[in-house]
Scaffold this motif. Structure first.
Motif, PDB file in Angstrom:
ATOM      1  N   THR A   1       2.766  -0.989  -6.800  1.00 41.96           N
ATOM      2  CA  THR A   1       2.279  -1.372  -8.137  1.00 41.96           C
ATOM      3  C   THR A   1       2.585  -0.282  -9.149  1.00 41.96           C
ATOM      4  OG1 THR A   1       0.480  -2.477  -6.993  1.00 41.96           O
ATOM      5  CG2 THR A   1       0.253  -2.276  -9.370  1.00 41.96           C
ATOM      6  N   ALA A   2       2.484   0.970  -8.717  1.00 39.24           N
ATOM      7  CA  ALA A   2       2.811   2.078  -9.622  1.00 39.24           C
ATOM      8  C   ALA A   2       4.282   1.964 -10.030  1.00 39.24           C
ATOM      9  CB  ALA A   2       2.528   3.408  -8.932  1.00 39.24           C
TER      10      ALA A   2
ATOM     11  N   GLY B   1      -5.462   3.482  -5.967  1.00 41.09           N
ATOM     12  CA  GLY B   1      -5.959   4.851  -5.973  1.00 41.09           C
ATOM     13  C   GLY B   1      -7.453   4.837  -5.751  1.00 41.09           C
ATOM     14  N   ARG B   2      -7.858   4.059  -4.748  1.00 43.70           N
ATOM     15  CA  ARG B   2      -9.299   3.928  -4.456  1.00 43.70           C
ATOM     16  C   ARG B   2      -9.846   5.233  -3.885  1.00 43.70           C
ATOM     17  NH1 ARG B   2      -7.745  -1.433  -2.313  1.00 43.70           N
ATOM     18  NH2 ARG B   2      -8.673  -2.952  -3.717  1.00 43.70           N
TER      19      ARG B   2
ATOM     20  N   LEU C   1      -3.604   3.000 -13.535  1.00 44.02           N
ATOM     21  CA  LEU C   1      -3.668   1.724 -12.809  1.00 44.02           C
ATOM     22  C   LEU C   1      -5.144   1.378 -12.589  1.00 44.02           C
ATOM     23  CD1 LEU C   1      -0.850   1.927 -10.093  1.00 44.02           C
ATOM     24  CD2 LEU C   1      -0.711   1.172 -12.450  1.00 44.02           C
TER      25      LEU C   1
ATOM     26  N   LYS D   1      -8.428  10.436 -12.525  1.00 44.48           N
ATOM     27  CA  LYS D   1      -7.903   9.404 -11.623  1.00 44.48           C
ATOM     28  C   LYS D   1      -7.239  10.034 -10.386  1.00 44.48           C
ATOM     29  CE  LYS D   1      -6.283   5.135 -10.633  1.00 44.48           C
ATOM     30  NZ  LYS D   1      -7.111   4.007 -10.257  1.00 44.48           N
TER      31      LYS D   1
ATOM     32  N   LYS E   1       0.795  -1.240   0.000  1.00 41.80           N
ATOM     33  CA  LYS E   1       0.000   0.000   0.000  1.00 41.80           C
ATOM     34  C   LYS E   1       0.824   1.285   0.000  1.00 41.80           C
ATOM     35  CE  LYS E   1      -3.428  -0.889  -0.577  1.00 41.80           C
ATOM     36  NZ  LYS E   1      -3.773  -1.500  -1.914  1.00 41.80           N
ATOM     37  N   THR E   2       2.045   1.201  -0.461  1.00 39.12           N
ATOM     38  CA  THR E   2       2.879   2.412  -0.489  1.00 39.12           C
ATOM     39  C   THR E   2       3.096   2.920  -1.914  1.00 39.12           C
ATOM     40  OG1 THR E   2       4.855   1.027  -0.547  1.00 39.12           O
ATOM     41  CG2 THR E   2       4.126   1.804   1.620  1.00 39.12           C
ATOM     42  N   GLY E   3       2.486   2.243  -2.898  1.00 38.90           N
ATOM     43  CA  GLY E   3       2.681   2.644  -4.295  1.00 38.90           C
ATOM     44  C   GLY E   3       3.561   1.657  -5.041  1.00 38.90           C
TER      45      GLY E   3
ATOM     46  N   PHE F   1      -4.121  10.717 -10.202  1.00 34.80           N
ATOM     47  CA  PHE F   1      -2.790  10.110 -10.069  1.00 34.80           C
ATOM     48  C   PHE F   1      -2.089  10.203 -11.412  1.00 34.80           C
ATOM     49  CE2 PHE F   1      -4.694   7.965  -6.405  1.00 34.80           C
ATOM     50  CZ  PHE F   1      -3.647   7.992  -5.505  1.00 34.80           C
ATOM     51  N   TYR F   2      -0.798   9.961 -11.410  1.00 31.30           N
ATOM     52  CA  TYR F   2      -0.063   9.871 -12.678  1.00 31.30           C
ATOM     53  C   TYR F   2      -0.406   8.546 -13.367  1.00 31.30           C
ATOM     54  CZ  TYR F   2       2.842  13.999 -12.216  1.00 31.30           C
ATOM     55  OH  TYR F   2       3.272  15.290 -12.146  1.00 31.30           O
TER      56      TYR F   2
ATOM     57  N   GLY G   1      -8.419  -0.889  -8.266  1.00 35.25           N
ATOM     58  CA  GLY G   1      -7.923  -1.300  -6.938  1.00 35.25           C
ATOM     59  C   GLY G   1      -6.753  -0.467  -6.452  1.00 35.25           C
TER      60      GLY G   1
ATOM     61  N   VAL H   1       6.028   9.285  -4.660  1.00 35.86           N
ATOM     62  CA  VAL H   1       5.584   8.337  -5.704  1.00 35.86           C
ATOM     63  C   VAL H   1       4.220   8.782  -6.235  1.00 35.86           C
ATOM     64  CG1 VAL H   1       4.857   5.951  -6.144  1.00 35.86           C
ATOM     65  CG2 VAL H   1       6.896   6.391  -4.758  1.00 35.86           C
ATOM     66  N   LYS H   2       3.372   9.279  -5.337  1.00 34.69           N
ATOM     67  CA  LYS H   2       2.044   9.737  -5.769  1.00 34.69           C
ATOM     68  C   LYS H   2       2.140  11.059  -6.521  1.00 34.69           C
ATOM     69  CE  LYS H   2      -0.453   7.973  -1.749  1.00 34.69           C
ATOM     70  NZ  LYS H   2      -1.543   8.168  -0.820  1.00 34.69           N
TER      71      LYS H   2
HETATM   72  P1  A3P Z   1      -4.982   3.700  -2.259  1.00 35.21           P
HETATM   73  O1  A3P Z   1      -5.733   2.844  -3.217  1.00 35.21           O
HETATM   74  O2  A3P Z   1      -5.320   3.450  -0.835  1.00 35.21           O
HETATM   75  O3  A3P Z   1      -5.038   5.174  -2.611  1.00 35.21           O
HETATM   76  P2  A3P Z   1       0.306  -0.731  -3.598  1.00 35.21           P
HETATM   77  O4  A3P Z   1       0.396  -0.798  -5.076  1.00 35.21           O
HETATM   78  O5  A3P Z   1       1.645  -0.842  -2.936  1.00 35.21           O
HETATM   79  O6  A3P Z   1      -0.725  -1.660  -3.070  1.00 35.21           O
HETATM   80  O7  A3P Z   1      -0.170   0.728  -3.222  1.00 35.21           O
HETATM   81  C1  A3P Z   1      -1.446   1.208  -3.551  1.00 35.21           C
HETATM   82  C2  A3P Z   1      -1.413   2.703  -3.385  1.00 35.21           C
HETATM   83  O8  A3P Z   1      -0.568   3.270  -4.388  1.00 35.21           O
HETATM   84  C3  A3P Z   1      -2.732   3.366  -3.611  1.00 35.21           C
HETATM   85  O9  A3P Z   1      -3.418   3.330  -2.380  1.00 35.21           O
HETATM   86  C4  A3P Z   1      -2.342   4.784  -4.081  1.00 35.21           C
HETATM   87  O10 A3P Z   1      -2.490   5.747  -3.068  1.00 35.21           O
HETATM   88  C5  A3P Z   1      -0.840   4.658  -4.393  1.00 35.21           C
HETATM   89  N1  A3P Z   1      -0.426   5.155  -5.708  1.00 35.21           N
HETATM   90  C6  A3P Z   1       0.767   5.769  -5.936  1.00 35.21           C
HETATM   91  N2  A3P Z   1       0.874   6.105  -7.213  1.00 35.21           N
HETATM   92  C7  A3P Z   1      -0.259   5.694  -7.836  1.00 35.21           C
HETATM   93  C8  A3P Z   1      -0.726   5.777  -9.179  1.00 35.21           C
HETATM   94  N3  A3P Z   1       0.017   6.357 -10.135  1.00 35.21           N
HETATM   95  N4  A3P Z   1      -1.946   5.266  -9.472  1.00 35.21           N
HETATM   96  C9  A3P Z   1      -2.698   4.687  -8.491  1.00 35.21           C
HETATM   97  N5  A3P Z   1      -2.295   4.567  -7.198  1.00 35.21           N
HETATM   98  C10 A3P Z   1      -1.091   5.064  -6.868  1.00 35.21           C
END
Ligand code: A3P
Length: 327
Positions: free
Chosen positions: A61-62, A279-280, A274, A259, A57-59, A261-262, A277, A226-227
């Protein structure tokens, strides 16, 4: 001198040395004796050069997605059932699948691709007790990337993630009830509390990785950055892993106001963000929960700040702000 068949010999050995039952995979190419018996068809180039270790949950996947946009970087192949994360070093189930299983997760598409850098991202490595030792045993020179987001936000994001996945504790208890669960609370409530809070105790987990790796092999990224400015983060990352060519992510990523987000700029100006799931959208955290968590994480954030100072690493903006507020 006498001997017995291999199976019997193994039984005798492991009943004498029972603490050696769990395997520890080491790099076959680091030992002449292993190389001598290893199949000539195998190569040592199929291990990752760097790993994004999390936490969740820190970003992560991004970062994983943006890294895969680089022409010289490839992640592991996706395995059936486990999607993008291999969990090799954190799960006994996958670790016991063995070295061949892990190494065959990193494959070249074409034979002339040997200059490709492989990486994997498994976000639960960060706080897993076994992962640092196992990674160090197999790939001691691997570079490690971790992302630290404000622990309060990370905890809430995990709770929302659990709700989205219909975790019964998250549906039956408020966030405040989860994070304040005591030892007498139901098990499911305590388990979710632990997943919300424990990975966010950053200094403790970093120290464990640093028991096995020198600080020069560890890059600590700011989850807020990252966000808010992923091209800048990707600059730092490329420099750290020393990848060529340098790619300017300002051309590849664009902020999407819908969105918030980037997102990736694909061919012909098409934007790909993304999935839902990541950037909820969820309601803001209750004030009581925020206050409780700020107090809960205070001493852990102080420990993190001291550790970063010792490592000569810059403190993330959220950490500086948190420490300023607490004076
Ligand atoms: P939220 O959905 O709670 O906002 P992970 O991929 O480690 O599970 O982290 C998910 C989190 O990545 C998201 O949490 C979101 O805040 C953050 N994030 C950072 N960059 C993002 C992006 N470009 N698109 C979507 N989410 C991003």
């Amino acid at each position: 001198l006498f001997t017995v068949p291999p199976k019997q010999l193994a039984d005798i050995y492991f009943s004498t040395y029972s603490d050696e039952i769990d395997p520890i995979w080491v790099n076959p190419c680091h030992d002449k004796r292993h190389m001598a018996i290893w199949s000539p068809k195998k190569t040592c180039h199929t291990l990752p050069q760097f790993i994004v270790v999390g936490p969740q949950k820190t970003g992560t996947t991004a970062i994983y997605t943006f890294l895969n946009m680089h022409p010289s970087i490839r992640s592991n192949v996706k395995r059936p059932l486990i999607f993008e994360e291999l969990h090799f070093f954190s799960s006994d189930h996958y670790y016991n699948k063995g070295l061949d299983w892990y190494m065959s997760s990193f494959t070249y598409n074409r034979p002339n691709q040997t200059d490709i850098m492989f990486f994997e991202k498994t976000a639960d490595y960060f706080d897993n007790y076994m992962a640092p030792m196992r990674v160090a045993a197999l790939i001691p020179d691997v570079k490690l990337i971790t992302i630290l987001l404000d622990p309060v936000k990370r905890a809430y994001s995990w709770y929302q993630h659990a709700r989205a996945h219909k975790n019964p504790a998250s549906l039956n208890f408020t966030f405040y009830e989860i994070i304040t669960a005591g030892e007498g609370s139901p098990k499911i409530q305590r388990e979710l509390r632990n997943r919300c809070l424990n990975p966010s105790i950053y200094a403790q987990h970093l120290e464990r990785w640093l028991d096995y790796f020198p600080p020069s092999q560890l890059l600590i990224l700011d989850g807020q950055e990252v966000k808010e400015d992923p091209p800048l983060v990707m600059d730092k990352l490329q420099k750290f892993i020393e990848v060529h060519p340098y790619v300017d992510y300002r051309r590849l990523l664009r902020y999407d106001s819908k969105k918030k987000f980037y997102c990736q700029v694909l061919q012909s100006d098409f934007i790909k963000c993304l999935g839902p799931g990541k950037g909820r959208i969820y309601p803001p955290m209750e004030e009581a929960a925020q206050k409780y968590l700020k107090m809960f994480f205070r001493r852990h954030n102080v420990a993190l700040s001291k550790l970063l100072m010792k490592l000569n690493q810059p403190a993330p903006t959220w950490l500086k702000e948190d420490l300023r507020e607490s004076i």
